[in-house]
Design a protein around this motif. Structure first.
Motif, PDB file in Angstrom:
ATOM      1  N   PHE A  48      47.023  42.092  26.869  1.00 11.74           N
ATOM      2  CA  PHE A  48      46.993  40.667  27.233  1.00 11.74           C
ATOM      3  C   PHE A  48      47.565  40.479  28.629  1.00 11.74           C
ATOM      4  O   PHE A  48      48.433  41.231  29.065  1.00 11.74           O
ATOM      5  N   THR A  49      47.058  39.467  29.332  1.00 11.60           N
ATOM      6  CA  THR A  49      47.705  38.980  30.548  1.00 11.60           C
ATOM      7  C   THR A  49      48.221  37.575  30.252  1.00 11.60           C
ATOM      8  O   THR A  49      47.685  36.880  29.376  1.00 11.60           O
ATOM      9  N   ARG A  50      49.249  37.155  30.966  1.00  6.52           N
ATOM     10  CA  ARG A  50      49.855  35.849  30.719  1.00  6.52           C
ATOM     11  C   ARG A  50      49.658  34.955  31.937  1.00  6.52           C
ATOM     12  O   ARG A  50      49.964  35.355  33.065  1.00  6.52           O
ATOM     13  N   SER A  51      49.126  33.765  31.686  1.00  3.65           N
ATOM     14  CA  SER A  51      48.988  32.761  32.749  1.00  3.65           C
ATOM     15  C   SER A  51      49.167  31.381  32.139  1.00  3.65           C
ATOM     16  O   SER A  51      48.535  31.054  31.132  1.00  3.65           O
ATOM     17  N   ASN A  52      50.046  30.588  32.760  1.00  4.71           N
ATOM     18  CA  ASN A  52      50.334  29.243  32.255  1.00  4.71           C
ATOM     19  C   ASN A  52      50.727  29.267  30.766  1.00  4.71           C
ATOM     20  O   ASN A  52      50.241  28.463  29.958  1.00  4.71           O
ATOM     21  N   ARG A  53      51.599  30.229  30.429  1.00  3.43           N
ATOM     22  CA  ARG A  53      52.098  30.376  29.057  1.00  3.43           C
ATOM     23  C   ARG A  53      50.985  30.667  28.039  1.00  3.43           C
ATOM     24  O   ARG A  53      51.152  30.475  26.841  1.00  3.43           O
ATOM     25  N   LYS A  54      49.871  31.134  28.517  1.00  5.70           N
ATOM     26  CA  LYS A  54      48.753  31.459  27.631  1.00  5.70           C
ATOM     27  C   LYS A  54      48.429  32.941  27.728  1.00  5.70           C
ATOM     28  O   LYS A  54      48.473  33.526  28.806  1.00  5.70           O
ATOM     29  N   LEU A  55      48.106  33.517  26.595  1.00  4.13           N
ATOM     30  CA  LEU A  55      47.743  34.933  26.557  1.00  4.13           C
ATOM     31  C   LEU A  55      46.230  35.082  26.686  1.00  4.13           C
ATOM     32  O   LEU A  55      45.468  34.418  25.981  1.00  4.13           O
ATOM     33  N   ASN A  56      45.805  35.942  27.581  1.00  2.00           N
ATOM     34  CA  ASN A  56      44.380  36.223  27.768  1.00  2.00           C
ATOM     35  C   ASN A  56      44.117  37.705  27.530  1.00  2.00           C
ATOM     36  O   ASN A  56      44.888  38.561  27.967  1.00  2.00           O
ATOM     37  N   LEU A  57      43.049  37.987  26.853  1.00  2.00           N
ATOM     38  CA  LEU A  57      42.691  39.373  26.568  1.00  2.00           C
ATOM     39  C   LEU A  57      42.299  40.113  27.841  1.00  2.00           C
ATOM     40  O   LEU A  57      41.545  39.602  28.673  1.00  2.00           O
ATOM     41  N   THR A  58      42.803  41.324  27.955  1.00  2.00           N
ATOM     42  CA  THR A  58      42.329  42.239  28.999  1.00  2.00           C
ATOM     43  C   THR A  58      41.081  42.922  28.459  1.00  2.00           C
ATOM     44  O   THR A  58      40.763  42.820  27.258  1.00  2.00           O
ATOM     45  N   PRO A  59      40.321  43.635  29.294  1.00  2.00           N
ATOM     46  CA  PRO A  59      39.164  44.395  28.781  1.00  2.00           C
ATOM     47  C   PRO A  59      39.545  45.339  27.637  1.00  2.00           C
ATOM     48  O   PRO A  59      38.789  45.481  26.660  1.00  2.00           O
ATOM     49  N   ALA A  60      40.734  45.976  27.756  1.00  6.79           N
ATOM     50  CA  ALA A  60      41.178  46.867  26.669  1.00  6.79           C
ATOM     51  C   ALA A  60      41.478  46.058  25.411  1.00  6.79           C
ATOM     52  O   ALA A  60      41.168  46.475  24.291  1.00  6.79           O
TER      53      ALA A  60
END
Length: 293
Positions: A48-60
């Motif tokens: 995951f990457t974190r932006s604006n307190r939100k978790l986003n999936l990485t390609p992995a």
């Protein structure tokens, strides 16, 4: 990759946050965050990457999530199937009967049980019946129907039913003149028994042996029909279950008498491995066996 990490990543994506995922997985938020960090450290990659307190999936992370959609339903299905194996649906019962020729009711009972539990296989194990306790402990059979429990810390005995033993003889035999038979009546008789050793023969152990009586001759013959044919021509007498012999006395060529004034009775038990985790269908089958007579 450890299954728990796949489940964790899937829950985070489906729930939309670590907080909600932690609730679904019955974890604290800090414990879930720790496990996620552990998964990323062990695999050397971010999920995951974190932006604006939100978790986003990485390609992995997306790769893991896509695979989880295939794995988790199968795991869930597997868990249901395993529960079924421990309930009423699937399994195998290996049954040993110490005196199988006496259980004329057994085939009908097995048929009834199979109609209710078609996915539970039933195997009758004859070769192990001589020493059922050891065979149960070794895991070679599941249930044995026995009449003489042997105390063992690994075995549970469940009472099934009681039946009466009677003397069976030819209509021309002198026993016809008696009201009932006692030990000394057998001194000059040819006694036909189902199987040896004698200490497993209830009539011998409980009636003859205490009185010091030995019949003139004792023969071993495991086939009920063959024994009946010998009795018809007055070539010996036998002691059998009243219920099992009733179908044979309709032709009036053989007779039966009680043993002792009050009769001779024997108890039948189901011997099983002592455990608190028997499949439910095994307990149900024992209840079927208790209907035997």
């Amino acid at each position: 990759m450890d299954f728990k990490y796949i489940k964790l990543i899937s829950a985070i994506v489906d729930c939309g946050s670590i907080t909600k995922a932690a609730q679904v997985l019955n974890l604290t938020q800090s414990a879930l965050s720790h496990q996620l960090k552990e998964a990323e450290t062990l695999n050397g990659i971010k999920f995951f990457t974190r932006s604006n307190r939100k978790l986003n999936l990485t390609p992995a992370g997306k790769m893991v999530y896509d695979v989880s959609g295939k794995i988790l339903p199968e795991i869930s299905k597997l868990e249901v199937n395993l529960k079924n194996f421990n309930s009423l649906k699937h399994g195998t019962i290996r049954l040993s009967a110490a005196c199988s020729t006496s259980y004329h009711w057994l085939p009908k009972l097995l048929q009834s049980f199979k109609s209710e539990y078609p996915n539970v296989d039933l195997e009758i194990i004859l070769e192990n019946s001589a020493n059922p306790v050891n065979e149960i402990i070794k895991g070679k059979i599941d249930i044995s129907i026995i009449i003489s429990p042997i105390e063992n810390e690994n075995i549970d005995y469940k009472f099934l039913f009681k039946d009466e033993l009677v003397v069976v003889f030819s209509e021309h035999h002198k026993f016809n003149k008696k009201q009932y038979l006692i030990a000394k009546d057998f001194i000059d008789e040819h006694l036909i028994i189902h199987s040896k050793p004698l200490d497993t023969v209830v009539f011998y152990e409980q009636v003859l042996k205490p009185k010091g009586i030995e019949p003139f001759k004792i023969s071993e013959l495991p086939l009920t029909e063959a024994t009946i044919e010998l009795i018809k021509v007055n070539y010996g007498v036998a002691v059998m279950s009243r219920k099992s012999i009733e179908p044979f006395i309709k032709n009036d060529s053989i007779s039966i008498k009680k043993i002792n004034p009050k009769g001779l009775y024997r108890n039948h038990y189901a011997a099983i491995l002592k455990s608190s985790n028997h499949p439910e269908y095994l307990e149900k089958f024992i209840s079927y066996l208790s209907r035997g007579l």
